[in-house]
Design an enzyme around this catalytic site. Structure first.
Site, PDB file in Angstrom:
ATOM      1  N   THR A  59      69.042  72.474  44.135  1.00 56.92           N
ATOM      2  CA  THR A  59      69.853  73.701  44.168  1.00 56.92           C
ATOM      3  C   THR A  59      70.622  73.807  45.485  1.00 56.92           C
ATOM      4  O   THR A  59      71.727  74.349  45.515  1.00 56.92           O
ATOM      5  CB  THR A  59      69.011  74.975  43.951  1.00 56.92           C
ATOM      6  OG1 THR A  59      68.093  75.132  45.027  1.00 56.92           O
ATOM      7  CG2 THR A  59      68.271  74.941  42.633  1.00 56.92           C
TER       8      THR A  59
ATOM      9  N   HIS B 290      64.907  74.281  55.934  1.00 54.33           N
ATOM     10  CA  HIS B 290      63.463  74.547  55.777  1.00 54.33           C
ATOM     11  C   HIS B 290      63.297  75.994  55.299  1.00 54.33           C
ATOM     12  O   HIS B 290      63.921  76.899  55.859  1.00 54.33           O
ATOM     13  CB  HIS B 290      62.735  74.333  57.110  1.00 54.33           C
ATOM     14  CG  HIS B 290      61.258  74.510  56.968  1.00 54.33           C
ATOM     15  ND1 HIS B 290      60.445  73.548  56.403  1.00 54.33           N
ATOM     16  CD2 HIS B 290      60.454  75.553  57.264  1.00 54.33           C
ATOM     17  CE1 HIS B 290      59.202  73.992  56.364  1.00 54.33           C
ATOM     18  NE2 HIS B 290      59.182  75.211  56.880  1.00 54.33           N
TER      19      HIS B 290
END
Ligand code: GAR
Length: 212
Positions: free
Chosen positions: A14, A111
């Site tokens: 994504t 992250h």
């Protein structure tokens, strides 16, 4: 000359899609996604690359005896492709020093937490959100940082906070952090890099104003 970007993936992709969409809108700072490289055959991210007509490759972790051998194979491929910027977008292999030496301050990672919280070895994907919920934080978010030799320890480029809500599961928190943070700050960071607007001084990344 626009920068040539390689996006390294292992799964759904994504974040890769957010980069593809930003490029289609002309929002990657003149950079071009020149390659998508997956550590896993069959990763859905490869379909996304196929649909967007981006050259894509598989360098499977399981065909390499170690992370170091895998890293060396990746560096060879990236150099062959004349890549300027490496983007880790849900790439689940810890790269060894050869990558950082080949691309100093030219590897970006996204992250799904506010580093230095909930990061480091073993803290990836849904585990990050499990740990955040277990700890009881009320705010989490995402970080884009340059990759250094320390896992999740490189200079921070952008961060965005996202609220934890009552009743969150790792899955709902993961989705909210993707939607509200990752899919925005990753393309922004790539765009800033491609415009040569990031200057690293020690641990600190300075964001320069747009060039007139
Ligand atoms: C994303 O949440 C990304 O931040 C995370 O994995 C997910 C990949 O999703 N990365 C890490 O945990 C790296 N330590 P995607 O394949 O849909 O982009």
């Amino acid at each position: 000359m626009g920068k040539r970007i390689a996006v390294l993936v292992s799964g759904g992709g994504t974040n890769l899609q957010a980069l593809i969409d930003a490029q289609a809108r002309g929002e990657l700072g003149g950079g071009t996604i020149a390659a998508v490289i997956s550590s896993k055959a069959g990763a859905y991210a490869l379909e996304r690359a196929e649909i967007a007509e981006i050259p894509h490759y598989v360098i499977p972790r399981k065909e390499h005896p170690s992370n170091q051998a895998m890293t060396q194979a990746l560096v060879t491929k990236l150099k062959d492709l004349d890549i300027d910027l490496v983007v880790l977008a849900g790439f689940m292999i810890i790269l060894t020093q050869e990558m950082v030496q080949a691309y100093p301050n030219a590897i970006l990672n996204v992250h799904p937490a506010l580093i230095p919280s909930f990061c480091g070895e073993g803290c990836y994907g849904l585990h990050v959100h499990e740990k955040a919920l277990e700890y009881g934080v009320k705010v989490s978010g995402a970080t884009v940082h340059f990759v250094s030799e320390e896992c999740d320890g490189g200079p921070i480029v952008l961060q965005k906070a996202v609220a934890v809500e009552e009743g969150d599961t790792p899955e709902t928190l993961q989705r909210r952090i993707m939607e509200q943070a990752e899919w925005h700050i990753l393309p922004q960071a790539v765009s800033l890099f491609c415009q040569d607007r990031l200057r690293v001084e020690g641990r600190v990344v300075h964001i320069l104003p747009p060039q007139a």
